[in-house]
Design an enzyme around this catalytic site. Structure first.
Site, PDB file in Angstrom:
ATOM      1  N   ASP A 113     -11.662 -10.848  -0.868  1.00 17.13           N
ATOM      2  CA  ASP A 113     -12.903 -11.177  -0.167  1.00 17.13           C
ATOM      3  C   ASP A 113     -14.006 -10.310  -0.759  1.00 17.13           C
ATOM      4  O   ASP A 113     -13.745  -9.298  -1.395  1.00 17.13           O
ATOM      5  CB  ASP A 113     -12.813 -11.067   1.366  1.00 17.13           C
ATOM      6  CG  ASP A 113     -12.212  -9.786   1.876  1.00 17.13           C
ATOM      7  OD1 ASP A 113     -12.174  -8.795   1.135  1.00 17.13           O
ATOM      8  OD2 ASP A 113     -11.777  -9.762   3.045  1.00 17.13           O
ATOM      9  N   ASN A 131       2.331  -4.734  -3.366  1.00 20.53           N
ATOM     10  CA  ASN A 131       0.965  -5.199  -3.086  1.00 20.53           C
ATOM     11  C   ASN A 131       0.074  -4.004  -2.755  1.00 20.53           C
ATOM     12  O   ASN A 131       0.494  -3.107  -2.014  1.00 20.53           O
ATOM     13  CB  ASN A 131       1.011  -6.164  -1.889  1.00 20.53           C
ATOM     14  CG  ASN A 131      -0.292  -6.881  -1.641  1.00 20.53           C
ATOM     15  OD1 ASN A 131      -0.891  -7.433  -2.575  1.00 20.53           O
ATOM     16  ND2 ASN A 131      -0.754  -6.900  -0.396  1.00 20.53           N
ATOM     17  N   GLU A 163       0.818  -1.228   0.000  1.00 18.87           N
ATOM     18  CA  GLU A 163       0.000   0.000   0.000  1.00 18.87           C
ATOM     19  C   GLU A 163       0.846   1.270   0.000  1.00 18.87           C
ATOM     20  O   GLU A 163       0.608   2.182   0.794  1.00 18.87           O
ATOM     21  CB  GLU A 163      -0.971  -0.027   1.197  1.00 18.87           C
ATOM     22  CG  GLU A 163      -1.849  -1.272   1.205  1.00 18.87           C
ATOM     23  CD  GLU A 163      -2.677  -1.447   2.479  1.00 18.87           C
ATOM     24  OE1 GLU A 163      -2.602  -0.595   3.367  1.00 18.87           O
ATOM     25  OE2 GLU A 163      -3.385  -2.459   2.571  1.00 18.87           O
ATOM     26  N   HIS A 180     -10.201  -6.440  -2.192  1.00 14.35           N
ATOM     27  CA  HIS A 180     -11.250  -6.372  -1.160  1.00 14.35           C
ATOM     28  C   HIS A 180     -12.496  -5.760  -1.806  1.00 14.35           C
ATOM     29  O   HIS A 180     -12.609  -4.545  -1.954  1.00 14.35           O
ATOM     30  CB  HIS A 180     -10.775  -5.542   0.032  1.00 14.35           C
ATOM     31  CG  HIS A 180      -9.646  -6.178   0.759  1.00 14.35           C
ATOM     32  ND1 HIS A 180      -9.806  -7.367   1.472  1.00 14.35           N
ATOM     33  CD2 HIS A 180      -8.347  -5.844   0.879  1.00 14.35           C
ATOM     34  CE1 HIS A 180      -8.644  -7.713   2.000  1.00 14.35           C
ATOM     35  NE2 HIS A 180      -7.734  -6.812   1.662  1.00 14.35           N
TER      36      HIS A 180
HETATM   37  O1  G3I Z   1      -3.611  -8.699  18.679  1.00 13.75           O
HETATM   38  C1  G3I Z   1      -4.587  -7.840  19.281  1.00 13.75           C
HETATM   39  C2  G3I Z   1      -5.167  -8.489  20.489  1.00 13.75           C
HETATM   40  O2  G3I Z   1      -4.145  -8.647  21.449  1.00 13.75           O
HETATM   41  C3  G3I Z   1      -6.299  -7.621  21.040  1.00 13.75           C
HETATM   42  O3  G3I Z   1      -6.923  -8.256  22.100  1.00 13.75           O
HETATM   43  C4  G3I Z   1      -7.331  -7.339  19.944  1.00 13.75           C
HETATM   44  C5  G3I Z   1      -8.440  -6.416  20.419  1.00 13.75           C
HETATM   45  O4  G3I Z   1      -8.995  -5.683  19.346  1.00 13.75           O
HETATM   46  O5  G3I Z   1      -6.692  -6.757  18.869  1.00 13.75           O
HETATM   47  C6  G3I Z   1      -5.696  -7.574  18.290  1.00 13.75           C
HETATM   48  O6  G3I Z   1      -5.124  -6.928  17.195  1.00 13.75           O
HETATM   49  C7  G3I Z   1      -5.922  -6.894  16.041  1.00 13.75           C
HETATM   50  C8  G3I Z   1      -5.137  -7.561  14.907  1.00 13.75           C
HETATM   51  O7  G3I Z   1      -5.864  -7.440  13.704  1.00 13.75           O
HETATM   52  C9  G3I Z   1      -4.873  -9.034  15.172  1.00 13.75           C
HETATM   53  O8  G3I Z   1      -6.072  -9.725  15.281  1.00 13.75           O
HETATM   54  C10 G3I Z   1      -6.212  -5.459  15.688  1.00 13.75           C
HETATM   55  O9  G3I Z   1      -7.060  -4.872  16.663  1.00 13.75           O
HETATM   56  C11 G3I Z   1      -6.863  -5.365  14.329  1.00 13.75           C
HETATM   57  O10 G3I Z   1      -6.926  -3.994  13.949  1.00 13.75           O
HETATM   58  C12 G3I Z   1      -6.047  -6.114  13.307  1.00 13.75           C
HETATM   59  O11 G3I Z   1      -6.706  -6.034  12.069  1.00 13.75           O
HETATM   60  C13 G3I Z   1      -5.997  -6.519  10.939  1.00 13.75           C
HETATM   61  C14 G3I Z   1      -5.789  -5.390   9.945  1.00 13.75           C
HETATM   62  O12 G3I Z   1      -5.136  -5.899   8.793  1.00 13.75           O
HETATM   63  C15 G3I Z   1      -4.957  -4.268  10.530  1.00 13.75           C
HETATM   64  O13 G3I Z   1      -4.708  -3.294   9.600  1.00 13.75           O
HETATM   65  C16 G3I Z   1      -6.821  -7.616  10.294  1.00 13.75           C
HETATM   66  O14 G3I Z   1      -6.912  -8.729  11.188  1.00 13.75           O
HETATM   67  C17 G3I Z   1      -6.196  -8.049   8.966  1.00 13.75           C
HETATM   68  O15 G3I Z   1      -7.058  -8.894   8.293  1.00 13.75           O
HETATM   69  C18 G3I Z   1      -5.938  -6.829   8.111  1.00 13.75           C
HETATM   70  O16 G3I Z   1      -5.304  -7.232   6.936  1.00 13.75           O
HETATM   71  C19 G3I Z   1      -5.038  -6.209   5.973  1.00 13.75           C
HETATM   72  C20 G3I Z   1      -3.808  -6.632   5.197  1.00 13.75           C
HETATM   73  O17 G3I Z   1      -2.744  -6.908   6.071  1.00 13.75           O
HETATM   74  C21 G3I Z   1      -3.409  -5.549   4.186  1.00 13.75           C
HETATM   75  N1  G3I Z   1      -4.515  -5.233   3.316  1.00 13.75           N
HETATM   76  C22 G3I Z   1      -5.759  -4.886   3.989  1.00 13.75           C
HETATM   77  C23 G3I Z   1      -6.175  -5.991   4.959  1.00 13.75           C
HETATM   78  C24 G3I Z   1      -7.499  -5.695   5.571  1.00 13.75           C
HETATM   79  O18 G3I Z   1      -7.454  -4.546   6.369  1.00 13.75           O
END
Ligand code: G3I
Length: 320
Positions: free
Chosen positions: A242, A175, A134, A211
């Site tokens: 997705d 990417n 990005e 997405h």
């Molecule tokens: O690990 C913490 C955990 O300790 C805590 O309890 C919990 C409470 O909210 O949060 C957890 O962290 C989360 C993390 O995912 C792991 O699950 C974050 O809040 C959450 O914001 C994070 O979201 C991820 C996101 O990227 C962040 O930008 C998504 O799972 C993930 O699917 C998403 O993936 C991105 C790609 O890497 C890049 N392209 C876009 C895509 C979708 O946003």
């Protein structure tokens, strides 16, 4: 579940999912479906910088290792996601830059060490890395991340060179999202990659995150955009597909979703350079969508109870 996406009659690529490590560890049915259905995987969060170096100099590889080790046990290929991003950076790094305790020269060394350490650790076990994620904004300018503002645009070339040194055989990707249709982004990304390659920077591929949402038109030109990148001699991959919908789920919406998934796979299969087809999670039980888009969800191939949705069946029968 009856079908096996990787047993489809088309050659490669077969659908491949991003893996939720917590689910992999604790949910036997999730693990079983993952290992039964897919021959290629990526880590949804486990390889990101905040996951692998939460404190400076303290590496925590257990989650990333869990994905890679599980893949090895099940003959799955692994995609690496990601090395340089503006999100999910460790707090020590972002705070250090903000408060001035980490200056530009040190930040560049930190970035080099991060890339070198992570790519070397998985050398020979990652087919392709999302090296920069990005980096182009919606208006086609370089994203004003800490990397650009602190290091200048050269950080992108540096990142690819460091990654190539660390694992000469891994394919190295740019990417991005909205690259399926956003014309300023498409043109800027093509120009960026042409420029990098003219300088001998080792960029091998372009990843389209994909997405999508059924409330928006399908990006009908996507396969042509893939071809434009392929014409540069690049590999192409669908890296995070997705297809979300506004809830509640209805049979009509599931049918539209299936058509979107099918068109995406058909498009990829019609471009010989398209090497991977990754879906961002494979079950609605674990998807980033509901947490990010209010009132939306049901974006994956299987529902919460791992029952295949129409989209799953459509992928089984998609042809170029
Ligand atoms: O690990 C913490 C955990 O300790 C805590 O309890 C919990 C409470 O909210 O949060 C957890 O962290 C989360 C993390 O995912 C792991 O699950 C974050 O809040 C959450 O914001 C994070 O979201 C991820 C996101 O990227 C962040 O930008 C998504 O799972 C993930 O699917 C998403 O993936 C991105 C790609 O890497 C890049 N392209 C876009 C895509 C979708 O946003």
């Amino acid at each position: 579940m009856t079908g096996r996406p990787h047993a489809l009659t088309f050659p490669a690529p077969a659908p491949a999912p991003a893996v939720d490590v917590a689910a992999l560890r604790t949910e036997p049915d999730y693990r079983a479906a993952l290992n039964r259905e897919f021959t290629n995987v990526t880590a949804e969060n486990a390889m990101k910088w905040e996951s692998v170096e939460p404190q400076r100099g303290v590496h925590t590889w257990a989650d990333a290792d869990a994905v890679v080790d599980n893949a090895r046990r099940h003959g799955q290929q692994v995609r690496g996601h990601n090395l340089v991003w503006h999100n999910q950076l460790p707090a020590w790094l972002t705070e250090g830059v903000q408060n001035g305790t980490i200056g530009a020269a040190e930040l560049r060394r930190i970035l080099r060490d991060h890339i070198t350490t992570e790519v070397r650790r998985y050398k020979g076990r990652i087919r392709a890395w999302d090296v920069v994620n990005e980096v182009i904004d919606e208006d086609g300018t370089l994203r004003k991340s800490i990397w650009l503002t602190q290091l200048g645009p050269g950080y992108i070339a540096d990142a690819f060179r460091w990654a190539r040194q660390a694992d000469p055989r891994a394919k190295l990707y740019v990417n991005d999202y909205n690259l399926e249709w956003n014309s300023p982004k498409i043109e800027a990304t093509l120009a960026l990659i042409k420029d990098l390659r003219s300088q001998g920077v080792p960029v091998d591929g372009i990843g389209f995150q994909g997405h999508l949402g059924i409330q928006y038109d399908y990006p009908g030109d996507w396969a042509n955009v893939m071809r434009r990148f392929a014409d540069l001699g690049l590999e192409v991959a669908v890296t995070e597909l997705d297809v979300r919908m506004v809830l509640p789920v209805t049979p009509e919406k599931l049918a539209t979703q299936a058509a979107y998934y099918g068109r995406a796979l058909t498009g990829c299969l019609s471009v010989p350079a398209c090497k991977e087809f990754t879906v961002w999670g494979f079950t609605d039980r674990h998807s980033w969508v509901p947490g990010w888009f209010d009132g939306e969800g049901a974006a994956c191939l299987l529902d919460e109870s791992l029952t295949p949705k129409p989209a799953y069946t459509t992928l089984l029968t998609s042809t170029p």
